[in-house]
Write a protein that holds these residues in place. Sequence first.
Motif, mmCIF file in Angstrom:
data_model
loop_
_atom_site.group_PDB
_atom_site.id
_atom_site.type_symbol
_atom_site.label_atom_id
_atom_site.label_comp_id
_atom_site.label_asym_id
_atom_site.label_seq_id
_atom_site.Cartn_x
_atom_site.Cartn_y
_atom_site.Cartn_z
ATOM 1 N N UNK A 174 0.812 -1.205 0.000
ATOM 2 C CA UNK A 174 0.000 0.000 0.000
ATOM 3 C C UNK A 174 0.849 1.261 0.000
ATOM 4 N N UNK A 175 0.526 2.181 -0.917
ATOM 5 C CA UNK A 175 1.002 3.532 -0.778
ATOM 6 C C UNK A 175 0.129 4.220 0.256
ATOM 7 N N UNK A 176 0.722 5.104 1.054
ATOM 8 C CA UNK A 176 -0.004 5.717 2.159
ATOM 9 C C UNK A 176 0.042 7.228 2.057
ATOM 10 N N UNK A 177 -1.017 7.845 2.521
ATOM 11 C CA UNK A 177 -1.065 9.301 2.501
ATOM 12 C C UNK A 177 -1.668 9.856 3.778
ATOM 13 N N UNK A 178 -1.318 11.073 4.067
ATOM 14 C CA UNK A 178 -1.937 11.828 5.150
ATOM 15 C C UNK A 178 -2.612 13.058 4.539
ATOM 16 N N UNK A 179 -3.831 13.283 4.959
ATOM 17 C CA UNK A 179 -4.597 14.450 4.553
ATOM 18 C C UNK A 179 -5.129 15.130 5.813
ATOM 19 N N UNK A 180 -5.549 16.350 5.672
ATOM 20 C CA UNK A 180 -6.114 17.046 6.832
ATOM 21 C C UNK A 180 -7.273 17.937 6.392
ATOM 22 N N UNK A 181 -8.137 18.202 7.337
ATOM 23 C CA UNK A 181 -9.275 19.066 7.074
ATOM 24 C C UNK A 181 -9.485 19.983 8.267
ATOM 25 N N UNK A 182 -9.321 21.256 8.028
ATOM 26 C CA UNK A 182 -9.548 22.254 9.062
ATOM 27 C C UNK A 182 -11.019 22.668 9.062
ATOM 28 N N UNK A 183 -11.506 23.189 10.169
ATOM 29 C CA UNK A 183 -12.912 23.600 10.234
ATOM 30 C C UNK A 183 -13.264 24.591 9.131
ATOM 31 N N UNK A 184 -14.309 24.287 8.391
ATOM 32 C CA UNK A 184 -14.763 25.183 7.340
ATOM 33 C C UNK A 184 -13.962 25.132 6.060
ATOM 34 N N UNK A 185 -13.012 24.206 5.993
ATOM 35 C CA UNK A 185 -12.169 24.106 4.800
ATOM 36 C C UNK A 185 -12.272 22.725 4.191
ATOM 37 N N UNK A 186 -11.810 22.613 2.946
ATOM 38 C CA UNK A 186 -11.807 21.327 2.283
ATOM 39 C C UNK A 186 -10.624 20.486 2.747
ATOM 40 N N UNK A 187 -10.771 19.177 2.566
ATOM 41 C CA UNK A 187 -9.671 18.291 2.896
ATOM 42 C C UNK A 187 -8.498 18.566 1.970
ATOM 43 N N UNK A 188 -7.286 18.576 2.529
ATOM 44 C CA UNK A 188 -6.116 18.859 1.724
ATOM 45 C C UNK A 188 -5.012 17.838 1.955
ATOM 46 N N UNK A 189 -4.191 17.683 0.961
ATOM 47 C CA UNK A 189 -3.062 16.760 1.014
ATOM 48 C C UNK A 189 -2.000 17.293 1.967
ATOM 49 N N UNK A 190 -1.380 16.374 2.715
ATOM 50 C CA UNK A 190 -0.297 16.741 3.619
ATOM 51 C C UNK A 190 1.010 16.055 3.193
ATOM 52 N N UNK A 191 0.985 14.729 3.115
ATOM 53 C CA UNK A 191 2.192 13.974 2.795
ATOM 54 C C UNK A 191 1.801 12.587 2.305
ATOM 55 N N UNK A 192 2.691 11.971 1.531
ATOM 56 C CA UNK A 192 2.419 10.624 1.063
ATOM 57 C C UNK A 192 3.722 9.881 0.838
ATOM 58 N N UNK A 193 3.603 8.556 0.773
ATOM 59 C CA UNK A 193 4.755 7.704 0.555
ATOM 60 C C UNK A 193 4.327 6.542 -0.325
ATOM 61 N N UNK A 194 5.149 6.206 -1.315
ATOM 62 C CA UNK A 194 4.816 5.124 -2.212
ATOM 63 C C UNK A 194 4.941 3.768 -1.550
ATOM 64 N N UNK A 195 4.346 2.750 -2.156
ATOM 65 C CA UNK A 195 4.325 1.453 -1.504
ATOM 66 C C UNK A 195 5.718 0.874 -1.351
ATOM 67 N N UNK A 196 6.656 1.251 -2.239
ATOM 68 C CA UNK A 196 8.046 0.831 -2.089
ATOM 69 C C UNK A 196 8.718 1.502 -0.897
ATOM 70 N N UNK A 197 8.187 2.652 -0.507
ATOM 71 C CA UNK A 197 8.819 3.415 0.559
ATOM 72 C C UNK A 197 9.914 4.341 0.072
ATOM 73 N N UNK A 198 10.150 4.360 -1.239
ATOM 74 C CA UNK A 198 11.245 5.162 -1.779
ATOM 75 C C UNK A 198 10.832 6.606 -2.055
ATOM 76 N N UNK A 199 9.600 6.809 -2.445
ATOM 77 C CA UNK A 199 9.146 8.148 -2.836
ATOM 78 C C UNK A 199 8.282 8.771 -1.757
#
Length: 124
Positions: free
Chosen positions: A32-57
């Motif tokens: 699995x590639x994994x990602x972190x997203x966040x959503x502040x009150x009154x705002x849309x969900x946004x991308x924070x960080x991600x990592x590829x399934x290999x762990x290299x990217x």
Amino acid sequence: QVQLGESGGGLVQAGGSLRLSCAASGRPFSRYGMGWFRQAPGKEREFVASIGWHGDNTYYADSVKGRFTISKDNAKNTVYLQMNNLKPEDTADYYCAAEVLGSGSVVAGPYDYWGQGIQVIVSS
């Protein structure tokens, strides 16, 4: 099916640090590639960080680059988000997400599974 559960959130003063964890159960975590997203009150969900399934990217939003670090421990079926030098604008609900054989997508669409989210509050 994959279940994701976030932990490690809470209240911290500006300039402080937190480490979020996302534990996965179900299918082999290593695929699995994994990602972190966040959503502040009154705002849309946004991308924070991600990592590829290999762990290299790894990929980061400009707003967190140099302060946040994403890492993946396949042996523990866990992805981490180390957050340093936190700012009040980092206050949000943080969500982890998993994408089968993902390369670390920076948009939410490709992700197959999502956690329930965890709250992070940064006080000034």
